[in-house]
Scaffold this motif. Structure first.
Motif, mmCIF file in Angstrom:
data_model
loop_
_atom_site.group_PDB
_atom_site.id
_atom_site.type_symbol
_atom_site.label_atom_id
_atom_site.label_comp_id
_atom_site.label_asym_id
_atom_site.label_seq_id
_atom_site.Cartn_x
_atom_site.Cartn_y
_atom_site.Cartn_z
ATOM 1 N N GLY A 48 5.619 1.454 -3.542
ATOM 2 C CA GLY A 48 4.946 0.246 -3.068
ATOM 3 C C GLY A 48 3.685 -0.049 -3.368
ATOM 4 O O GLY A 48 3.118 -1.098 -3.244
ATOM 5 N N PRO B 39 7.494 -4.785 -3.065
ATOM 6 C CA PRO B 39 9.035 -4.695 -3.034
ATOM 7 C C PRO B 39 9.666 -6.151 -2.943
ATOM 8 O O PRO B 39 8.819 -6.960 -2.700
ATOM 9 N N ALA C 290 10.534 -0.398 -0.396
ATOM 10 C CA ALA C 290 9.373 -0.161 0.047
ATOM 11 C C ALA C 290 9.366 1.509 0.605
ATOM 12 O O ALA C 290 8.289 2.078 0.702
ATOM 13 N N THR C 291 10.525 1.859 0.798
ATOM 14 C CA THR C 291 10.640 3.417 1.167
ATOM 15 C C THR C 291 11.962 3.866 0.494
ATOM 16 O O THR C 291 12.749 3.393 0.131
#
Length: 612
Positions: A487, A492, A538-539
């Motif tokens: 990110g 994202p 994002a993760t």
């Protein structure tokens, strides 16, 4: 002792007896841990009732299933002069085809044939197909149905499979395919349970398999420690044990019996040298399965189709349109290398079966046809035209230099043994003697090493109770660096934009369009595709969930350990750190489509699947 004798006779035929497995329940057999290859603290999986486990056949002699098998083998065995009390019980031996949807080079079918001979009971090969599984769609259903059509004799040039029964199971109405809303929360396969059917809505033919098993003398099936297969095995094991029926699982997923692995391998380079003897020995098992099938076909007894229908309809309503089979007839030889194109009858059967199962129509069927004969035809063309240039062409999307076997391997329509045999024949020398620089040697390494690495991962993940699709399987260093850097380079993107190929990158969009349209991804493009999803998430959790969803929903080889290997590789598993850290990948390996365009031929690929 009697189990050891069958174990040894299987080995004497030329097959690896480590493939023969019994299911055990941890709650019933806590002493099982002492005989396992893996320390007990690592064997904590809870798949199926009681924590389902598998052990080599001869190690489970003092269990309910071990005693049932001893009794069965004593019943007609020439090894003992006094028949067991259950002599004559059960009408036939069943081979339930689940993971290995093929008749050739099938070590599980070979075991069922030997048991049929040993007991003097006829063999019934049963294949079923339900729509009650995650990511079910017309795409996956039709590919399997193509293979069913071959075995039913609907494809000209391929005779009906002898002693074969297909059980199509009706479906319940399901919502059409939609992309999950974000944040993505996909169910992990380890926690998957069957859909609960409302009163009176049980699918047509759902009671056929239990009815057939109830009348069987014993049941043999495939073992595969991923997706739905452990649940099917656990449920069947529990039911048949209560009924006093012997149930054998045969692990024929790959070249290495999974029980022979000592540990989970961290990278391909560690596994590669351990595979050499299995590659060298592949021809022996191939010849053994062919010899057993040829010998058995001359002896085999017939299971009348009317008997099967009577047994099935005695317990539940039967839709005979999707309960089809063939009696023992003249046994076909090897699958023709050039079967004719599927007829309108095949298309009508596949379409009707998808409608009967009520599978979602999206993703739709692809041009690639499934089936054992289709796999052999496609691979023969690759060996003739592409094998010699595989090492040079395989990474260039324009050149179509890959074998396209992954979907057939995923559904068990072809075994790596068969592909190795074709490569060896083409090379004119033993695979073990091929110089490493030869293109055929590179293909063998790609076929064997990475696929067996995925199977190794699946085995130990299952035993640890960790479903494929869990972030627990990614090394801690990779998760840490991804958390720190994802990110930070690009914002994202929503999953809907990824699924619809609406990203700023035309190369990535082309890969996604190829996947949606064909159910396949070119080998190199799959790596770029996976790394792109990581970059736009994002993760690590979100990236993994998106990778799993898009791969399993659209790819014909989705849900396979081999495709999970590729998914996890994009997150750093099976790889090493690549410092210095750079967003969004941190010290995991970076890949960019910009660099790929400089070194790979992909202009025609982009013209087909994307916009320049």
């Amino acid at each position: 002792m009697i189990l050891k004798r069958f174990h040894d006779s299987y080995a004497q035929e030329g097959l690896r007896p480590a493939r023969l497995l019994l299911g055990l329940s941890e709650s019933e057999h806590p002493a099982f841990h002492s005989s396992a290859n893996v320390p007990s603290e690592k064997r904590r999986g809870d798949v199926g009732a009681g924590g389902f486990r598998v052990v080599p056949l001869q190690e489970g002699a003092d269990t309910p299933q071990g005693r049932l098998w001893t009794s069965f083998l004593l019943g007609k065995s020439p090894l003992q002069s006094t028949p067991a009390a259950n002599e004559g019980s059960g009408a036939y031996v069943v081979y339930w085809m689940t993971q290995g949807r093929r008749l050739q080079h099938n070590a599980a079918l070979a075991a069922a044939m030997l048991l049929s001979k040993e007991s003097g009971k006829p063999l019934l090969v049963v294949e079923s197909l339900t729509s009650n599984y995650p990511w079910a769609s017309a795409r996956h259903h039709a590919f399997v149905a193509d293979g069913v059509a071959e075995r039913l004799g609907l494809v000209s040039g391929i005779p009906p499979a002898p002693g074969y029964l297909f059980v199509g199971i009706g479906g319940v109405r399901v919502a059409p395919h939609t992309a999950p809303t974000e944040p993505l929360a996909l169910p992990l396969l380890g926690s998957f349970v069957d859909v609960a059917f409302a009163e009176g809505s049980r699918p047509a033919n759902a009671g056929v398999l239990p009815a057939l098993f109830r009348e069987a003398a014993c049941v043999v099936s495939d073992w595969a420690p991923w997706f739905l297969f452990p649940h099917l095995a656990a449920r069947t094991h529990a039911t048949l044990t209560k009924q006093g029926k012997p149930f054998l699982l045969v692990d024929d997923c790959g070249l290495v019996p999974l029980a022979s692995h000592v540990k989970a391998e961290a990278a391909a380079r560690f596994l590669r040298p351990k595979l050499v003897p299995y590659v060298s020995d592949a021809a022996r098992e191939t010849e053994a399965t062919e010899r057993i099938a040829a010998s058995f076909s001359a002896w085999a007894k017939k299971v009348p189709h009317d008997t099967v229908l009577g047994v099935a309809s005695g317990i539940a309503p039967v839709d005979e349109s999707f309960l089809r089979g063939s009696a023992w007839r003249k046994v076909p030889g090897p699958v023709p290398s050039q079967p004719s194109q599927p007829s309108q009858e095949v298309d009508a059967f596949v379409e009707a079966l998808c409608a009967f199962a009520r599978v979602p129509r999206v993703p739709a069927r692809t041009p690639l046809r499934g089936g054992e004969g289709a796999a052999h035809t496609l691979f023969a063309a690759f060996v003739k035209k592409g094998l010699a240039r595989y090492d040079e062409d395989r990474n260039h999307p324009d050149l179509d230099g890959t074998s396209r076997m992954s979907a057939y391997l995923h559904f068990g329509m072809v075994h790596p043994r068969a592909l190795l045999a074709a490569v060896e024949k083409s090379a004119g020398q033993a695979l073990s003697t091929l110089p490493k620089e030869v293109s055929a040697a590179k293909y063998v390494d790609e076929l064997v090493t990475w696929r067996e690495l995925g199977l190794n991962m699946a085995r130990f993940a299952f035993e640890a109770g960790t479903p494929l699709g869990s972030l627990e399987l990614v090394p801690g260093w990779a998760v840490k660096t991804l958390r720190e850097h994802m990110g930070k380079k690009e914002a994202p993107l929503p999953l809907a934009d990824l699924e619809a190929a609406r990203t700023p990158d035309p190369v990535w969009n082309a890969a996604q369009r190829e996947l949606v349209a064909t159910g396949q991804l070119h080998n190199y493009m799959r790596m770029l595709w996976g790394k792109g999803i990581v970059a736009w998430s994002a993760t690590p959790e979100e990236a993994l969930a998106r990778l799993v969803h898009l791969n399993n929903a659209y790819a014909l080889d989705g849900r396979d350990p081999n495709s999970y290997t590729g998914i996890y590789w994009c997150l750093g598993k099976f790889d090493r750190p690549w410092p210095p850290a750079r967003p969004p990948f941190g010290i995991t390996r970076s890949m960019s489509t910009k660099n790929a365009r400089k070194k790979l031929a992909m202009e025609r690929y982009l013209a087909r699947h994307g916009k320049l």
